[in-house]
Design a protein around this motif. Structure first.
Motif, PDB file in Angstrom:
ATOM      1  N   HIS A 176      -4.697   8.314  -3.398  1.00 44.63           N
ATOM      2  CA  HIS A 176      -4.428   8.902  -2.103  1.00 44.63           C
ATOM      3  C   HIS A 176      -4.404  10.420  -2.187  1.00 44.63           C
ATOM      4  O   HIS A 176      -3.883  10.983  -3.142  1.00 44.63           O
ATOM      5  CB  HIS A 176      -3.070   8.440  -1.566  1.00 44.63           C
TER       6      HIS A 176
ATOM      7  N   THR B 132       2.244   4.608  -2.397  1.00 46.24           N
ATOM      8  CA  THR B 132       1.780   5.464  -3.461  1.00 46.24           C
ATOM      9  C   THR B 132       2.940   6.319  -3.925  1.00 46.24           C
ATOM     10  O   THR B 132       3.829   6.653  -3.143  1.00 46.24           O
ATOM     11  CB  THR B 132       0.594   6.323  -2.985  1.00 46.24           C
TER      12      THR B 132
ATOM     13  N   GLY C 140      -1.722  11.227  -4.913  1.00 46.03           N
ATOM     14  CA  GLY C 140      -0.893  10.226  -5.553  1.00 46.03           C
ATOM     15  C   GLY C 140      -1.703   9.015  -5.943  1.00 46.03           C
ATOM     16  O   GLY C 140      -2.601   8.611  -5.228  1.00 46.03           O
TER      17      GLY C 140
ATOM     18  N   THR D 268       8.295  10.887  -5.000  1.00 48.31           N
ATOM     19  CA  THR D 268       8.705  10.127  -3.846  1.00 48.31           C
ATOM     20  C   THR D 268       7.721   9.000  -3.619  1.00 48.31           C
ATOM     21  O   THR D 268       6.545   9.121  -3.953  1.00 48.31           O
ATOM     22  CB  THR D 268       8.816  11.037  -2.608  1.00 48.31           C
ATOM     23  N   VAL D 269       8.219   7.920  -3.099  1.00 45.24           N
ATOM     24  CA  VAL D 269       7.353   6.791  -2.810  1.00 45.24           C
ATOM     25  C   VAL D 269       6.968   6.836  -1.344  1.00 45.24           C
ATOM     26  O   VAL D 269       7.814   6.795  -0.469  1.00 45.24           O
ATOM     27  CB  VAL D 269       8.062   5.462  -3.124  1.00 45.24           C
ATOM     28  N   MET D 270       5.716   6.985  -1.114  1.00 44.21           N
ATOM     29  CA  MET D 270       5.223   7.036   0.260  1.00 44.21           C
ATOM     30  C   MET D 270       4.655   5.669   0.626  1.00 44.21           C
ATOM     31  O   MET D 270       3.788   5.158  -0.068  1.00 44.21           O
ATOM     32  CB  MET D 270       4.110   8.074   0.376  1.00 44.21           C
ATOM     33  N   ASP D 271       5.143   5.122   1.693  1.00 45.91           N
ATOM     34  CA  ASP D 271       4.514   3.926   2.215  1.00 45.91           C
ATOM     35  C   ASP D 271       3.319   4.361   3.030  1.00 45.91           C
ATOM     36  O   ASP D 271       3.462   5.098   3.997  1.00 45.91           O
ATOM     37  CB  ASP D 271       5.492   3.150   3.110  1.00 45.91           C
ATOM     38  N   ILE D 272       2.171   3.918   2.601  1.00 45.61           N
ATOM     39  CA  ILE D 272       0.969   4.268   3.344  1.00 45.61           C
ATOM     40  C   ILE D 272       0.428   2.984   3.907  1.00 45.61           C
ATOM     41  O   ILE D 272      -0.279   2.241   3.238  1.00 45.61           O
ATOM     42  CB  ILE D 272      -0.054   4.958   2.425  1.00 45.61           C
ATOM     43  N   GLN D 273       0.816   2.710   5.129  1.00 46.26           N
ATOM     44  CA  GLN D 273       0.495   1.413   5.711  1.00 46.26           C
ATOM     45  C   GLN D 273      -0.735   1.482   6.596  1.00 46.26           C
ATOM     46  O   GLN D 273      -1.139   2.532   7.048  1.00 46.26           O
ATOM     47  CB  GLN D 273       1.679   0.902   6.547  1.00 46.26           C
TER      48      GLN D 273
ATOM     49  N   HIS E 174      11.581  13.205   1.849  1.00 45.90           N
ATOM     50  CA  HIS E 174      10.415  14.065   1.951  1.00 45.90           C
ATOM     51  C   HIS E 174       9.641  13.784   3.227  1.00 45.90           C
ATOM     52  O   HIS E 174       9.476  12.640   3.619  1.00 45.90           O
ATOM     53  CB  HIS E 174       9.477  13.843   0.768  1.00 45.90           C
TER      54      HIS E 174
ATOM     55  N   ASP F  98       0.852  -1.169   0.000  1.00 44.99           N
ATOM     56  CA  ASP F  98       0.000   0.000   0.000  1.00 44.99           C
ATOM     57  C   ASP F  98       0.888   1.218   0.000  1.00 44.99           C
ATOM     58  O   ASP F  98       1.014   1.933   0.975  1.00 44.99           O
ATOM     59  CB  ASP F  98      -0.907  -0.023   1.231  1.00 44.99           C
TER      60      ASP F  98
ATOM     61  N   PHE G 223       3.957  12.152   7.377  1.00 46.71           N
ATOM     62  CA  PHE G 223       4.288  11.173   6.361  1.00 46.71           C
ATOM     63  C   PHE G 223       5.712  11.404   5.914  1.00 46.71           C
ATOM     64  O   PHE G 223       6.156  12.545   5.813  1.00 46.71           O
ATOM     65  CB  PHE G 223       3.364  11.307   5.153  1.00 46.71           C
ATOM     66  N   ALA G 224       6.389  10.331   5.619  1.00 46.57           N
ATOM     67  CA  ALA G 224       7.757  10.472   5.155  1.00 46.57           C
ATOM     68  C   ALA G 224       7.991   9.528   3.990  1.00 46.57           C
ATOM     69  O   ALA G 224       7.420   8.455   3.931  1.00 46.57           O
ATOM     70  CB  ALA G 224       8.738  10.157   6.278  1.00 46.57           C
ATOM     71  N   GLY G 225       8.818   9.957   3.055  1.00 47.11           N
ATOM     72  CA  GLY G 225       9.119   9.113   1.917  1.00 47.11           C
ATOM     73  C   GLY G 225      10.511   9.357   1.392  1.00 47.11           C
ATOM     74  O   GLY G 225      10.983  10.488   1.391  1.00 47.11           O
ATOM     75  N   ASP G 226      11.159   8.274   0.963  1.00 49.46           N
ATOM     76  CA  ASP G 226      12.473   8.419   0.370  1.00 49.46           C
ATOM     77  C   ASP G 226      12.329   8.566  -1.124  1.00 49.46           C
ATOM     78  O   ASP G 226      11.442   7.993  -1.733  1.00 49.46           O
ATOM     79  CB  ASP G 226      13.327   7.179   0.649  1.00 49.46           C
ATOM     80  N   PHE G 227      13.217   9.307  -1.689  1.00 48.37           N
ATOM     81  CA  PHE G 227      13.226   9.378  -3.139  1.00 48.37           C
ATOM     82  C   PHE G 227      13.565   8.018  -3.711  1.00 48.37           C
ATOM     83  O   PHE G 227      12.939   7.536  -4.612  1.00 48.37           O
ATOM     84  CB  PHE G 227      14.233  10.410  -3.615  1.00 48.37           C
TER      85      PHE G 227
ATOM     86  N   MET H  48       4.083   9.760  -5.031  1.00 46.36           N
ATOM     87  CA  MET H  48       3.669  11.147  -5.011  1.00 46.36           C
ATOM     88  C   MET H  48       4.574  11.951  -5.938  1.00 46.36           C
ATOM     89  O   MET H  48       5.789  11.921  -5.785  1.00 46.36           O
ATOM     90  CB  MET H  48       3.805  11.711  -3.595  1.00 46.36           C
TER      91      MET H  48
ATOM     92  N   ALA I 154      16.915  12.117  -1.932  1.00 43.54           N
ATOM     93  CA  ALA I 154      16.048  13.081  -1.282  1.00 43.54           C
ATOM     94  C   ALA I 154      15.203  12.399  -0.233  1.00 43.54           C
ATOM     95  O   ALA I 154      14.975  11.192  -0.280  1.00 43.54           O
ATOM     96  CB  ALA I 154      15.152  13.765  -2.299  1.00 43.54           C
TER      97      ALA I 154
ATOM     98  N   ARG J 147      10.740   8.298   9.776  1.00 41.59           N
ATOM     99  CA  ARG J 147       9.318   8.176  10.042  1.00 41.59           C
ATOM    100  C   ARG J 147       9.056   8.182  11.559  1.00 41.59           C
ATOM    101  O   ARG J 147       9.677   7.455  12.303  1.00 41.59           O
ATOM    102  CB  ARG J 147       8.841   6.850   9.459  1.00 41.59           C
TER     103      ARG J 147
END
Lengths: 247, 247
Positions: free
Chosen positions: B175, A75, A228, B75-80, A175, A73, B226-230, A77, A173, B243
Motif C-alpha cells: 500500500h 496494512t 506499508g 500503526t495498523v491501518m484498516d484498508i477496507q 494516527h 485488508d 485514513f485513521a489507525g490505532d496504535f 504502516m 496512539a 474514522r
DNA sequence: TAGTGGTCTAGACCACGGG
DNA sequence: CCGTGGTCTAGACCACTAT
C-alpha cells in the motif's frame, strides 16, 4: 532449522494463499494436525493461534477452524520519527525550531485534544529538512502536566519526536492521514506553491488516559508518501513502490 | 474471566506504560515470574512472547528480557473495500462503471507493475458514491493471466474490489498513500475543484509472485482520511479522531 | 560454562456452543 | 450432550550467548 509450529504455520499459510484451501473451508482439527505432524496438540495450537491472530483463519469452539472468508485488508504502516527515517534512508536530516512557547490550552485546541481548557502546554513548530530541502512542518502541542521535563527542554539538539520517545516509555496512539492544500504559510515554509497538495499525519499520544502530545506533520505531496506492506515480513517489494519518503 | 497469561501480559504492559519499568531495564526471568504468579513457565512464556511480538520487550538468550528502548511507532491501518466500509458506517454506497476494457499492458504500465509488456489486462475505471456524493475514483488493472474469470465479469452488481477479494483467496499486498492535486478529469468526476488536494491509495496485490491487480483509489481530501490505532485492541478513541472516511 | 529463552510433550480440565 | 478450542501443568532437552 525451523520449529514444528513454524512449519505448520507456513504449510497452512501456503495452502490458503495458493487457494488450495478455499475461504470458508474447514481445516483439520487440532488432534488431526497433531497426528499428521506427529507432535503434541499444544504445538499445533501455537501455530493455529498465530494464524488466527493474523486473521487468516477463524476459530470457533465445537465448530472448528475455518479459512477466513472476510479477507483482511489491513496494512502495517511504519510511522517513524523523521530524523530516524532519514538516517535509515541515508539522507541528511536537519531541523529548525520556528516556535517554542508555553501557553494555556484555548477552547478550540481543547476540543480537538479533548483536554481541559487552560491546561499548560508547550507549543512547538519546527521545520524538517532532508538533504537541505524542506520536507515537513511539525506543529506540536506537548501537555506539560504529562511531560513536566519538557518545560526546560529547548530541543536544540534533539528533535521533539525523538526526545519524547525517549522520555515517555509507552503510549497509546491514534494516527490520521489527510490530504490538504498548502496555505500561504505552509507553502512558504515548504518552498512549494500555495494550494499544493500536502500529506498531513496527525498523531495523538496518550499515557494512562491523558494526552501526552498532539502533532500535525505536514509534508509536501510531491516529495512524500506513506507505504506499508501487508506482511511485515515481506521483503521482495518492487523498488518502484518502495518507501521514498526522503526523496 | 481473564486467563493467567493475559493477566501477566497486562500487568507487564501496565508497568511499561506507566514508566514503572524504564526502557532498557531488565525484567524478571521466566522462572521468577512463574513463581510470582504460581503458574508454569510455559504460561509466562506465552505472555512474554506476545509482548515481544508487539515490540514491547526484547528477549535475548542468556541475557534476559528487557523493556524495548526503541519505541515502535507503527500503526495498523484498516484498508477496507469502499462498499464494505460504507456499509459498516451505515452509509449508502453505490458505484458506476465508467470504463471496462480488455487491453495489453503498455510499456509505462508494465514498468509500474513490474509485469511483462503485452500481458493481457482488464482495465477498469469506476466512480464510488457514498450517500449519493462522489467519494472516490477507482482506476484498476486486473491481470487476466492471474484472474481469468475476470474476463467475463461485468462487475454490474459486485464492485471489483469485493469481487476480487472473494475470488483471490489471499495475497501479498503493498500500500502507498499519497497526496495529489486533482487534475481536470478527476475534479469533474469527484465534483470538486481542479487542484484540490486528494488522497490517493495505491494498492498492488500479488499471488505466488504474480501481480493480481493494481489499483489507484483517489478520494477528495475534504471528505476522506485514513485513521489507525496504535493498538488494534484499543477502543476508547475520542470521536473527533474517529474514522470519518464515509462522511 | 552456566544462565536464559525456545521449544516440545503427554497429558488434563474447562468453557463454549452446535446438534 | 459432546466435540472443539482455550488454557494450563510439570517437567524436559536444546540453542544460544554472556561471562
Amino acid at each position: 532449522m525451523v520449529s514444528i509450529h513454524q512449519k505448520i504455520f507456513r504449510d497452512i499459510e501456503t495452502k490458503i494463499m495458493s487457494g488450495d484451501w478455499q475461504p470458508g473451508q474447514r481445516i483439520p482439527i487440532e488432534h488431526e494436525l497433531a497426528a499428521e505432524y506427529r507432535c503434541s496438540r499444544m504445538t499445533v495450537n501455537k501455530a493455529l493461534s498465530a494464524l488466527a491472530e493474523r486473521g487468516m483463519i477463524v476459530r470457533r469452539r465445537k465448530a472448528g477452524s475455518f479459512v477466513a472468508t472476510q479477507q483482511i485488508d489491513r496494512t502495517v504502516m511504519d510511522i517513524q520519527d523523521i530524523s530516524t527515517e532519514a538516517e535509515l534512508a541515508g539522507y541528511e536530516h536537519d531541523y529548525r525550531m520556528l516556535m517554542r512557547r508555553i501557553e494555556r490550552l484555548d477552547a478550540s485546541d481543547a476540543a480537538l485534544l479533548r483536554e481541559p481548557v487552560g491546561a499548560e502546554i508547550l507549543r512547538l513548530q519546527c521545520l524538517h529538512l532532508v538533504d537541505g530541502k524542506p520536507n515537513a512542518i511539525e506543529r506540536r502541542i506537548i501537555m506539560l502536566d504529562a511531560v513536566p521535563l519538557a518545560r526546560d527542554e529547548t530541543f536544540a539538539s534533539v528533535p521533539p519526536a525523538k526526545w519524547l520517545l525517549e522520555q515517555v516509555p509507552w503510549s497509546k496512539a491514534r494516527h490520521v492521514i489527510r490530504a490538504v492544500s498548502a496555505d500561504a504559510a505552509t507553502a512558504r515554509l515548504l518552498e512549494t506553491e500555495r494550494g499544493e497538495a500536502c500529506l498531513t499525519l496527525i498523531r495523538q499520544t496518550w499515557q494512562n488516559g491523558h494526552t501526552v502530545t498532539y502533532v500535525e506533520i505536514t509534508h509536501p505531496g510531491d516529495r512524500f508518501q506513506f507505504a506499508g506492506d501487508f506482511q511485515p515480513a515481506e521483503k521482495e517489494v518492487p523498488d518502484h513502490l518502495a518507501r521514498r519518503s526522503a526523496t
